[in-house]
Write a protein that holds these residues in place. Structure first.
Motif, PDB file in Angstrom:
ATOM      1  N   SER A 329       0.817  -1.205   0.000  1.00 19.62           N
ATOM      2  CA  SER A 329       0.000   0.000   0.000  1.00 19.62           C
ATOM      3  C   SER A 329       0.854   1.260   0.000  1.00 19.62           C
ATOM      4  CB  SER A 329      -0.912   0.007   1.226  1.00 19.62           C
ATOM      5  OG  SER A 329      -0.148   0.059   2.405  1.00 19.62           O
ATOM      6  N   ILE A 330       0.219   2.359  -0.376  1.00 13.65           N
ATOM      7  CA  ILE A 330       0.852   3.675  -0.272  1.00 13.65           C
ATOM      8  C   ILE A 330       0.051   4.502   0.734  1.00 13.65           C
ATOM      9  CG2 ILE A 330       1.698   3.565  -2.649  1.00 13.65           C
ATOM     10  CD1 ILE A 330      -0.457   5.650  -3.360  1.00 13.65           C
ATOM     11  N   ASP A 331       0.627   5.599   1.167  1.00  8.15           N
ATOM     12  CA  ASP A 331      -0.057   6.434   2.161  1.00  8.15           C
ATOM     13  C   ASP A 331      -1.149   7.305   1.535  1.00  8.15           C
ATOM     14  OD1 ASP A 331       1.543   5.555   4.341  1.00  8.15           O
ATOM     15  OD2 ASP A 331       3.127   6.913   3.719  1.00  8.15           O
ATOM     16  N   ARG A 353       5.935  13.902  -0.135  1.00  8.41           N
ATOM     17  CA  ARG A 353       7.084  12.990  -0.147  1.00  8.41           C
ATOM     18  C   ARG A 353       8.217  13.510   0.740  1.00  8.41           C
ATOM     19  NH1 ARG A 353       6.650  11.966  -6.702  1.00  8.41           N
ATOM     20  NH2 ARG A 353       5.165  10.227  -6.585  1.00  8.41           N
ATOM     21  N   VAL A 358       4.442   8.295   1.655  1.00  6.95           N
ATOM     22  CA  VAL A 358       4.502   7.594   0.366  1.00  6.95           C
ATOM     23  C   VAL A 358       3.289   8.001  -0.458  1.00  6.95           C
ATOM     24  CG1 VAL A 358       4.661   5.364  -0.793  1.00  6.95           C
ATOM     25  CG2 VAL A 358       5.689   5.669   1.480  1.00  6.95           C
ATOM     26  N   SER A 359       3.536   8.691  -1.563  1.00  8.98           N
ATOM     27  CA  SER A 359       2.434   9.328  -2.291  1.00  8.98           C
ATOM     28  C   SER A 359       2.545   9.109  -3.794  1.00  8.98           C
ATOM     29  CB  SER A 359       2.422  10.840  -2.008  1.00  8.98           C
ATOM     30  OG  SER A 359       2.373  11.082  -0.615  1.00  8.98           O
ATOM     31  N   GLU A 360       1.404   9.212  -4.456  1.00  7.81           N
ATOM     32  CA  GLU A 360       1.346   9.053  -5.908  1.00  7.81           C
ATOM     33  C   GLU A 360       0.199   9.899  -6.443  1.00  7.81           C
ATOM     34  OE1 GLU A 360       2.767   8.824  -8.654  1.00  7.81           O
ATOM     35  OE2 GLU A 360       3.583   6.804  -8.304  1.00  7.81           O
ATOM     36  N   ALA A 380      -4.158   2.826  -1.501  1.00  9.35           N
ATOM     37  CA  ALA A 380      -3.876   4.094  -0.817  1.00  9.35           C
ATOM     38  C   ALA A 380      -4.722   4.190   0.450  1.00  9.35           C
ATOM     39  CB  ALA A 380      -4.177   5.252  -1.739  1.00  9.35           C
TER      40      ALA A 380
END
Length: 427
Positions: A329-331, A353, A358-360, A380
């Motif tokens: 997973s990402i944040d 970041r 942790v981002s997208e 997410a």
């Protein structure tokens, strides 16, 4: 036609590489506990190093090395194992002069051997190994074996078998060598060409032959244990005594020999007893090499170590159905709608970041629904959603994906808000 990957190599892709990272991190953690320090050596070395260090009668040197000549006419070889390189570095950098002895090192790196690829065995593979140089104390032999067992057990392996033998000192080996020559010589013509050439050079290597392992003379060959002198027997008794103190179970196998020429005294292997692991059960091998450093130009220095293949370790873990930790997973996923919002999302993503979040975000100009689907695929934990209208108001909408709870937050507080949420999760 697409260019294919070379035989005996592999691509380790996202989704799989995390297994390697997990194992490597665990290996470094164990080494730190045992006070072994990392060393990194060149991928290629002078060919002479392996002839002198590994031994010119070994399969590694005779058949498996990737050797080439550079533009200066020098013969170089892609390293087939790590011990000789570590010993060379130990000599070159005069580590023997350090007041902190023994010198305890570990390495993780690519090795290269031209052999037939099979399950868990590749021509380019990753090897983890440790070397302890500068001590004749049998307790460090037991420590090295215990470290290997500790690593395997910490990774969840249960079906392990430690096999140990003594190759004795020089005097013991010479007596055993003479006995082996007398044993095999009358019928040596029944053995493969490799064994015939080894009879005089290194008859101990005949016992390690894969082609003739079923020959009747193999099972009746003289045992090294019968030729150990008093000092060698006392040393071996100390090693296995320390293993018993540590609670490390073991079996003594008088026919166990290592494939490299530099071993004396302790030799050992750790095997997997899991069903379905394969015919070749060895996970790890090592032993004591009291003449190696001197052979490559250094002072007389005792040493002991082991090496293991990460590929075979992963195969053993899979055979025992050991689960690897998953952190897919990402944040945070940033969803921006409108040209001004998309431009602003670049800076917001950077700030997130920089805060360790942790981002997208979307890079393909997808619609709102598709961006939420992308956030779901990435698992997410939060989404930050805003458009041009929200920007004008100076707010964003932050959604907790698991609960569906949504909160409107001032734009300038978005990073701090998610950081605080992450802190609450950890506490």
């Amino acid at each position: 036609m697409a260019i294919q990957i070379p035989r005996g190599t592999q691509d380790i892709l996202p989704g799989t590489v995390e297994k390697w990272q997990y194992i490597e991190a665990k290996a470094k953690e164990i080494c730190e506990i045992y006070n072994y320090k990392e060393i990194r050596t060149p991928i290629f070395e002078s060919t002479e190093l392996f002839f002198r260090g590994v031994g010119d009668t070994t399969d590694v040197v005779q058949k498996e090395m990737y050797t080439f000549e550079d533009r200066g006419g020098r013969s170089l070889t892609l390293r087939p194992e790590g011990t000789a390189s570590v010993a060379r570095s130990y000599v070159n950098n005069k580590m023997f002069g350090s007041p902190n002895q023994p010198t305890k090192l570990f390495y993780i790196g690519q090795m290269f051997r031209y052999e037939r690829p099979q399950a868990g065995r590749f021509r380019q593979f990753v090897q983890f190994g440790i070397e302890a140089l500068g001590s004749n104390d049998p307790s460090i032999d037991a420590e090295v074996i215990a470290l290997a067992v500790d690593l395997y057990q910490s990774l969840g392996l249960k079906n392990l078998k430690v096999v140990i033998n003594s190759l004795g000192d020089q005097e013991s080996r010479q007596a055993h060598r003479d006995a082996l020559i007398n044993h095999f010589q009358p019928r040596i013509n029944e053995f493969c060409g490799d064994c015939q050439s080894r009879l005089e050079k290194n008859p101990l290597r005949i016992l390690d032959c894969k082609k003739d392992r079923e020959h009747e003379l193999m099972s009746t060959a003289p045992s090294i244990l019968a030729y150990l002198n008093g000092d060698s027997k006392a040393y071996f008794d100390k090693v296995i005594g320390y293993l018993e103190v540590m609670g490390v179970n073991y079996e003594i196998d008088p026919n166990l020999v290592r494939g490299l020429d530099y071993y004396f005294h302790t030799a050992f292997e750790i095997m997997s007893t899991s069903e379905g692991f394969g015919a070749i059960t060895t996970l790890c091998g090592g032993g004591r090499y009291n003449g190696l450093v001197q052979e490559i130009g250094g002072p007389e220095t005792p040493g002991i170590g082991f090496a293991l293949s990460i590929e075979r370790l992963i195969s053993a873990m899979e055979a025992e159905n050991v689960e690897f930790p998953k952190e897919d997973s990402i944040d945070c996923f940033v969803i921006a709608l409108g040209e001004k919002a998309k431009d602003t999302a670049v800076k917001l993503l950077f700030d997130l970041r920089k805060a360790g979040i942790v981002s997208e975000k979307d890079y393909q100009d997808k619609k709102l629904k598709a961006q939420f689907k992308a956030a779901d695929r990435l698992q997410a934990k939060y989404t930050v959603v805003f458009g041009d209208d929200e920007l004008d108001k100076g707010v964003v909408s932050i959604k907790e994906m698991e609960t569906g709870e949504q909160q409107e937050v001032p734009f300038e507080n978005a990073v701090a808000y998610i950081s605080e949420k992450k802190s609450e999760e950890r506490s």
